[in-house]
Scaffold this motif. Structure first.
Motif, PDB file in Angstrom:
ATOM      1  N   LEU A 121     -54.176  36.961-146.128  1.00 26.46           N
ATOM      2  CA  LEU A 121     -54.828  37.832-145.149  1.00 26.46           C
ATOM      3  C   LEU A 121     -55.058  39.242-145.678  1.00 26.46           C
ATOM      4  O   LEU A 121     -55.667  40.057-145.010  1.00 26.46           O
ATOM      5  CB  LEU A 121     -53.978  37.891-143.872  1.00 26.46           C
ATOM      6  N   GLU A 167     -51.714  28.749-136.323  1.00 26.19           N
ATOM      7  CA  GLU A 167     -52.837  28.369-137.180  1.00 26.19           C
ATOM      8  C   GLU A 167     -52.783  29.029-138.549  1.00 26.19           C
ATOM      9  O   GLU A 167     -53.553  28.663-139.434  1.00 26.19           O
ATOM     10  CB  GLU A 167     -54.154  28.728-136.481  1.00 26.19           C
ATOM     11  N   VAL A 168     -51.904  30.013-138.740  1.00 26.18           N
ATOM     12  CA  VAL A 168     -51.842  30.760-139.992  1.00 26.18           C
ATOM     13  C   VAL A 168     -50.776  30.164-140.904  1.00 26.18           C
ATOM     14  O   VAL A 168     -49.615  30.006-140.514  1.00 26.18           O
ATOM     15  CB  VAL A 168     -51.525  32.252-139.735  1.00 26.18           C
ATOM     16  N   LEU A 171     -49.434  36.910-136.027  1.00 21.28           N
ATOM     17  CA  LEU A 171     -49.727  35.563-136.518  1.00 21.28           C
ATOM     18  C   LEU A 171     -49.420  34.515-135.461  1.00 21.28           C
ATOM     19  O   LEU A 171     -48.572  34.718-134.591  1.00 21.28           O
ATOM     20  CB  LEU A 171     -48.901  35.279-137.777  1.00 21.28           C
ATOM     21  N   SER A 220     -45.894  28.204-142.223  1.00 14.81           N
ATOM     22  CA  SER A 220     -46.699  28.501-141.037  1.00 14.81           C
ATOM     23  C   SER A 220     -45.721  28.836-139.913  1.00 14.81           C
ATOM     24  O   SER A 220     -44.538  29.055-140.161  1.00 14.81           O
ATOM     25  CB  SER A 220     -47.608  27.313-140.677  1.00 14.81           C
ATOM     26  N   HIS A 229     -49.268  31.006-144.764  1.00 16.92           N
ATOM     27  CA  HIS A 229     -49.368  32.035-145.794  1.00 16.92           C
ATOM     28  C   HIS A 229     -48.112  32.059-146.654  1.00 16.92           C
ATOM     29  O   HIS A 229     -47.088  31.449-146.321  1.00 16.92           O
ATOM     30  CB  HIS A 229     -49.640  33.415-145.184  1.00 16.92           C
TER      31      HIS A 229
END
Length: 224
Positions: A171, A185-186, A182, A153, A188
């Motif tokens: 995404l 909160e993301v 970004l 993150s 990936h």
């Protein structure tokens, strides 16, 4: 080029006001060169900003109103000029060059004008990088095809513009011209597509936050 992933509205407003940190502004400018949709949205954001400036200083005389508007816009340009490097002081335009190795104009002061003349440094297996000497948080990455990066993150904001190749994550698919805008909160885990290396330019305003212990141990050496 028809990007499918664009700059967030708040990023565009900050860019228009000259409020983005310089590394993020450079990546945003790179995207704007390649994205007609975001250039139109930027014009709208600038128009909104100009209208808000006008409303903050009501005047009785129309001529005085026009003069005040011009003066305030000139002050806004000065703020942008101080906050953002030279190539970003005017709205970037789509680059006309047909050469696939030609880098966007916003990147020329930091990486030169050609992918073919870059001197990559090893960062990790399948991952090479170049850091801008003037701005260490601005980094160019070349990631081998089919490479799975560690889950992570973000401490705050990250902007990543795809220049060549592509990757997939939660995404979607990010291909040339797309930007990943970004925040914290993301979370990936990008996986580069088969075929050619994924080359992108990225800017952070805080270190990445890795989930795995090994990636966290390596992080202090690669400084991401």
């Amino acid at each position: 080029m028809n990007p499918h992933h664009h700059l967030h509205e708040s990023t565009l407003m900050s860019y228009a006001a000259g409020a983005l940190p310089a590394p993020l502004s450079i990546v945003a400018g790179t995207h704007l060169e390649q994205c007609p949709h975001c250039r139109q949205r930027l014009r709208e954001a600038e128009a909104i900003g100009a209208a808000l400036l006008e409303q903050t200083q009501p005047v009785a005389d129309e001529a005085r109103r026009a003069g005040l508007r011009e003066a305030m816009l000139a002050q806004l340009v000065e703020v942008q000029a101080d906050a953002v490097p030279g190539p970003l002081r005017s709205m970037p335009r789509e680059r006309p060059e047909a050469d696939p190795d030609h880098l966007p104009t916003s990147l020329h002061p930091y990486f030169g004008d050609s992918l073919g003349r870059l001197h990559w440094r090893w960062m990790a297996p399948g991952v090479h990088c170049i850091r801008a000497e003037q701005m260490p948080s601005l980094i160019m990455l070349k990631i081998a095809p089919g490479k799975c990066l560690p889950m992570h993150s973000h401490g705050r904001s990250e902007l990543t513009q795809i220049l060549r190749g592509s990757y997939n994550d939660a995404l979607g698919l990010f291909a040339p011209g797309d930007v990943a805008d970004l925040d914290e909160e993301v979370e990936h885990q990008p996986v580069t597509a088969p075929g050619v290396p994924c080359i992108c330019v990225s800017a952070l305003d805080a270190p990445l936050v890795f989930s795995g212990w090994l990636a966290r141990r390596i992080q202090r050496f690669v400084k991401l």
